[in-house]
Design a protein around this motif. Structure first.
Motif, short mmCIF file in Angstrom:
data_model
loop_
_atom_site.label_atom_id
_atom_site.label_comp_id
_atom_site.label_asym_id
_atom_site.label_seq_id
_atom_site.Cartn_x
_atom_site.Cartn_y
_atom_site.Cartn_z
N ILE A 3 0.86 -1.18 0.00
CA ILE A 3 0.00 0.00 0.00
C ILE A 3 0.89 1.23 0.00
O ILE A 3 1.78 1.36 0.84
N PRO A 4 0.67 2.15 -0.97
CA PRO A 4 1.52 3.33 -1.06
C PRO A 4 1.27 4.28 0.10
O PRO A 4 0.22 4.26 0.73
N THR A 5 2.25 5.14 0.35
CA THR A 5 2.09 6.14 1.40
C THR A 5 1.04 7.15 0.97
O THR A 5 0.90 7.43 -0.22
N GLY A 14 -5.48 3.25 2.00
CA GLY A 14 -4.64 4.40 2.29
C GLY A 14 -4.75 5.54 1.31
O GLY A 14 -3.79 6.26 1.05
N ARG A 15 -5.92 5.73 0.74
CA ARG A 15 -6.18 6.81 -0.20
C ARG A 15 -7.32 7.67 0.31
O ARG A 15 -8.04 7.27 1.21
N GLY A 21 -0.78 10.27 -0.24
CA GLY A 21 -0.32 11.39 -1.03
C GLY A 21 0.63 11.01 -2.15
O GLY A 21 0.92 11.84 -3.01
N ALA A 22 1.15 9.78 -2.14
CA ALA A 22 2.06 9.35 -3.19
C ALA A 22 1.29 9.13 -4.49
O ALA A 22 0.18 8.64 -4.49
N VAL A 23 1.89 9.54 -5.59
CA VAL A 23 1.28 9.33 -6.90
C VAL A 23 1.47 7.87 -7.29
O VAL A 23 2.58 7.33 -7.20
N VAL A 24 0.38 7.24 -7.69
CA VAL A 24 0.43 5.83 -8.05
C VAL A 24 0.12 5.71 -9.54
O VAL A 24 -0.93 6.18 -10.00
N THR A 25 1.03 5.09 -10.30
CA THR A 25 0.85 4.98 -11.74
C THR A 25 1.14 3.57 -12.21
O THR A 25 1.67 2.75 -11.46
N GLY A 26 0.80 3.31 -13.46
CA GLY A 26 1.14 2.04 -14.11
C GLY A 26 0.51 0.83 -13.46
O GLY A 26 -0.66 0.83 -13.05
N ALA A 27 1.31 -0.22 -13.36
CA ALA A 27 0.84 -1.50 -12.82
C ALA A 27 0.42 -1.38 -11.36
O ALA A 27 -0.54 -2.03 -10.93
N ASP A 28 1.12 -0.54 -10.60
CA ASP A 28 0.75 -0.35 -9.19
C ASP A 28 -0.65 0.25 -9.07
O ASP A 28 -1.42 -0.13 -8.20
N ARG A 29 -0.98 1.17 -9.97
CA ARG A 29 -2.31 1.78 -9.95
C ARG A 29 -3.38 0.74 -10.31
O ARG A 29 -4.44 0.71 -9.72
N GLU A 30 -3.09 -0.08 -11.29
CA GLU A 30 -4.03 -1.14 -11.68
C GLU A 30 -4.24 -2.13 -10.53
O GLU A 30 -5.37 -2.55 -10.28
#
Length: 73
Positions: free
Chosen positions: A3-5, A40-41, A7-16
């Protein structure tokens, strides 16, 4: 998937992956807010992820009986 921190921008495969996790939670009955808390969003970011994942959002207001709630009688 980690799980990203916040406020971190999530792109690509992690976003999917994050969108798939949000979809799974929402379709098992979680609200958008509880899904957001678990991944965490923010509410808005989670709603966007759900829409990107092709989820048809439930109407607002929760379950309503035909004659209103028992507390109102």
């Amino acid at each position: 998937m980690t799980i990203p921190t916040p406020g971190a921008v999530v792109t690509g495969a992690d976003r999917e992956d994050l969108a798939a996790k949000a979809k799974e939670l929402y379709l098992t009955g979680c609200t958008i807010q509880s899904t957001a808390d678990r991944i965490g969003r923010s509410y808005g970011a989670t709603r966007t992820l759900l829409l990107e994942a092709g989820v048809k959002l439930r109407p607002r207001g929760g379950m309503r009986g035909r004659y209103g709630s028992a507390a109102r009688r």
